[in-house]
Motif scaffolding. Structure first.
Motif, PDB file in Angstrom:
ATOM      1  N   GLU A 176       0.850  -1.200   0.000  1.00 40.45           N
ATOM      2  CA  GLU A 176       0.000   0.000   0.000  1.00 40.45           C
ATOM      3  C   GLU A 176       0.881   1.242   0.000  1.00 40.45           C
ATOM      4  OE1 GLU A 176      -3.421  -0.270   0.176  1.00 40.45           O
ATOM      5  OE2 GLU A 176      -3.072  -2.419   0.063  1.00 40.45           O
ATOM      6  N   GLN A 177       0.279   2.327  -0.413  1.00 42.10           N
ATOM      7  CA  GLN A 177       1.010   3.592  -0.354  1.00 42.10           C
ATOM      8  C   GLN A 177       0.103   4.658   0.226  1.00 42.10           C
ATOM      9  OE1 GLN A 177       3.182   4.535  -3.825  1.00 42.10           O
ATOM     10  NE2 GLN A 177       3.450   6.703  -3.318  1.00 42.10           N
ATOM     11  N   ALA A 178       0.658   5.482   1.123  1.00 38.48           N
ATOM     12  CA  ALA A 178      -0.134   6.544   1.730  1.00 38.48           C
ATOM     13  C   ALA A 178       0.694   7.802   1.838  1.00 38.48           C
ATOM     14  CB  ALA A 178      -0.604   6.125   3.118  1.00 38.48           C
ATOM     15  N   THR A 179       0.017   8.930   1.859  1.00 37.24           N
ATOM     16  CA  THR A 179       0.698  10.198   2.077  1.00 37.24           C
ATOM     17  C   THR A 179       0.194  10.807   3.373  1.00 37.24           C
ATOM     18  OG1 THR A 179       0.835  10.561  -0.295  1.00 37.24           O
ATOM     19  CG2 THR A 179       1.206  12.467   1.109  1.00 37.24           C
ATOM     20  N   LEU A 180       1.116  11.066   4.271  1.00 31.98           N
ATOM     21  CA  LEU A 180       0.760  11.726   5.531  1.00 31.98           C
ATOM     22  C   LEU A 180       1.094  13.202   5.403  1.00 31.98           C
ATOM     23  CD1 LEU A 180       2.536   9.296   8.049  1.00 31.98           C
ATOM     24  CD2 LEU A 180       0.179   9.149   7.259  1.00 31.98           C
ATOM     25  N   ASN A 181       0.200  14.046   5.869  1.00 34.54           N
ATOM     26  CA  ASN A 181       0.494  15.471   5.926  1.00 34.54           C
ATOM     27  C   ASN A 181       1.021  15.768   7.322  1.00 34.54           C
ATOM     28  OD1 ASN A 181      -0.445  16.667   3.330  1.00 34.54           O
ATOM     29  ND2 ASN A 181      -2.286  15.560   3.947  1.00 34.54           N
ATOM     30  N   VAL A 182       2.276  16.154   7.371  1.00 31.29           N
ATOM     31  CA  VAL A 182       2.931  16.355   8.663  1.00 31.29           C
ATOM     32  C   VAL A 182       3.279  17.820   8.844  1.00 31.29           C
ATOM     33  CG1 VAL A 182       4.865  15.688  10.116  1.00 31.29           C
ATOM     34  CG2 VAL A 182       3.896  14.035   8.520  1.00 31.29           C
ATOM     35  N   LYS A 183       2.800  18.363   9.951  1.00 30.85           N
ATOM     36  CA  LYS A 183       3.060  19.781  10.238  1.00 30.85           C
ATOM     37  C   LYS A 183       4.295  19.946  11.100  1.00 30.85           C
ATOM     38  CE  LYS A 183      -1.325  22.273  10.264  1.00 30.85           C
ATOM     39  NZ  LYS A 183      -2.293  22.824  11.213  1.00 30.85           N
ATOM     40  N   GLY A 184       5.083  20.945  10.794  1.00 28.25           N
ATOM     41  CA  GLY A 184       6.183  21.303  11.676  1.00 28.25           C
ATOM     42  C   GLY A 184       7.531  20.719  11.309  1.00 28.25           C
TER      43      GLY A 184
END
Ligand code: 9UX
Length: 68
Positions: free
Chosen positions: A2-10
């Motif tokens: 599987e492939q996922a994109t996490l939106n990471v702040k900071g």
């Protein structure tokens, strides 16, 4: 796989990138991690039978970043 994109702040510097990469890389089932500091995005390739999005989110949050 599987492939996922996490939106990471900071995440803004190379140390952040390293911290996030190694935190995710330590999870069983995570195969590949690509970090884009500019976009605040982390692309993960993983084996969904071994690891879930919740585990990954938690691992990044444990490093002190917010994950969407
Ligand atoms: Mo760099 Mo990241 O000084 O939290 S380590 S911004």
């Amino acid at each position: 796989m599987e492939q996922a994109t996490l939106n990471v702040k900071g995440m803004t510097c190379g140390h952040c990138e390293k911290a996030v990469k190694s935190a995710l890389g330590e999870l069983e089932g995570v195969r590949d991690v690509e970090v884009s500091l500019k976009d605040g995005k982390v692309e993960v390739k993983y084996d969904a039978e071994k690891v879930g999005l919740g585990n990954m989110k938690e691992a990044v949050e444990d490093q002190g970043y917010d994950v969407k």
